[in-house]
Design an enzyme around this catalytic site. Structure first.
Site, PDB file in Angstrom:
ATOM      1  N   LYS A   1       0.799  -1.232   0.000  1.00  0.00           N
ATOM      2  CA  LYS A   1       0.000   0.000   0.000  1.00  0.00           C
ATOM      3  C   LYS A   1       0.830   1.280   0.000  1.00  0.00           C
ATOM      4  CE  LYS A   1      -4.358  -1.589   2.015  1.00  0.00           C
ATOM      5  NZ  LYS A   1      -5.379  -1.282   3.047  1.00  0.00           N
TER       6      LYS A   1
ATOM      7  N   ASP B   1     -10.315   3.168   1.730  1.00  0.00           N
ATOM      8  CA  ASP B   1     -10.566   2.648   3.074  1.00  0.00           C
ATOM      9  C   ASP B   1     -11.304   3.665   3.938  1.00  0.00           C
ATOM     10  OD1 ASP B   1      -9.438   0.100   2.774  1.00  0.00           O
ATOM     11  OD2 ASP B   1      -7.426   0.830   3.227  1.00  0.00           O
TER      12      ASP B   1
ATOM     13  N   ALA C   1      -5.213   1.007   9.062  1.00  0.00           N
ATOM     14  CA  ALA C   1      -6.649   1.297   9.008  1.00  0.00           C
ATOM     15  C   ALA C   1      -6.967   2.573   9.775  1.00  0.00           C
ATOM     16  CB  ALA C   1      -7.445   0.125   9.575  1.00  0.00           C
TER      17      ALA C   1
END
Length: 288
Positions: free
Chosen positions: A73, A109, A138
């Site tokens: 990511k 996200d 997250a």
């Protein structure tokens, strides 16, 4: 797919390592089928030392786009042409769109979290005080997205206090919002003033389902919204505590769903069949 021209099939997929247990192929392929789109979603196992070549392959093979997961990511960013505002702020990409050879990195996200929160509760950001537990990947996405939504104050707590302070500083430097760090032992003393509690840690995730929740039912109030990013099990120890306190409990399945929904809409320009995608996820997670 028998009635579709395979030579015209648009390819999407997932870059990760490993990818064998991903639920994304079922979710997206069911959605493509539901709308009659000549698209396919494939999992690509991309080892870290092959990431640059894999990204170049998106252009070379004219692949429409991919999701990006662990461990790529952050490392994928230097290989892209442009980043969305969210991806640039968060410093991570989970979706790439190939716009006629220009690779644009998105992070769905945080937006997936917000969309889930708004779909499943009456949450309105204005004037809200939010406690975010966790400062990992997250949590970063959620922190920046909440800040962009216009909440009044963000509190961040993590076992690693330095990590929580670092994230707090980054959010405050980039978005006009008050952000404060709360030590773990002080979390339960501030809950009276908190409107939304978000647990972005793996506490309560299968198979560790009996770990004590980050906040106990005794300090929750009935106007509180409790969001746990864990989706397996669907009722975590934290959400059970929320229900016991009469608070509103929200599972992380919605975040998983809507980050995929937003990626689908970026790639196709079509409104995603949300319930079809939800069913695919639920079947993959809860039906063994």
């Amino acid at each position: 797919m028998s009635d579709l021209n395979l030579a015209e099939t648009k390819v999407t997929g997932l870059f990760g390592y490993p990818v064998e247990h991903s639920l994304s192929p079922a979710m997206h392929n069911d959605a493509f089928s539901e709308l009659g789109l000549n698209h396919v979603y494939l999992p690509f196992s991309v080892e870290p030392n092959n990431l640059e070549q894999a990204v170049a392959g998106l252009r070379g093979l004219n692949i429409t786009g991919v999701n990006v997961t662990i461990p790529h990511k952050q490392n994928v960013i230097p290989h892209l042409d442009k980043l969305s505002e969210e991806a640039e702020l968060i410093g991570a990409v989970n979706t790439i769109f190939n716009d006629n050879g220009s690779l644009i990195g998105h992070n769905t996200d945080g937006r997936g979290f917000i969309r889930s929160l708004k779909e499943e509760t009456d949450f309105k950001a204005d004037g809200q005080k939010v406690l975010l537990v966790g400062a990992g990947g997250a949590a970063r996405a959620i922190a920046f997205q909440l800040a962009l939504e216009g909440i009044s104050e963000l509190l961040i707590s993590d076992l690693d206090t330095a990590k929580a302070q670092s994230l707090s500083s980054e959010v405050e430097e980039n978005v006009d919002i008050e952000v404060n760090t709360v030590k773990e032992e002080k979390v339960e003393t501030i809950m009276d003033d908190v409107d939304l509690l978000v647990d972005a840690t793996p506490v309560g995730m299968d198979p560790h389902v009996d770990v004590a929740p980050v906040v106990s039912a005794e300090v929750m109030h009935s106007d509180l919204i409790v969001y746990d990013v864990v989706y397996n099990p669907q009722e975590t120890v934290l959400l059970e505590a929320a229900q016991q306190a009469g608070a509103e409990a929200v599972s992380g399945l919605g975040m998983l769903l809507y980050q995929g929904v937003i990626a689908f809409e970026i790639w196709t320009g079509e409104e995603a069949p949300v319930e079809v995608m939800r069913t695919a996820l639920e079947e993959g997670i809860y039906e063994d």
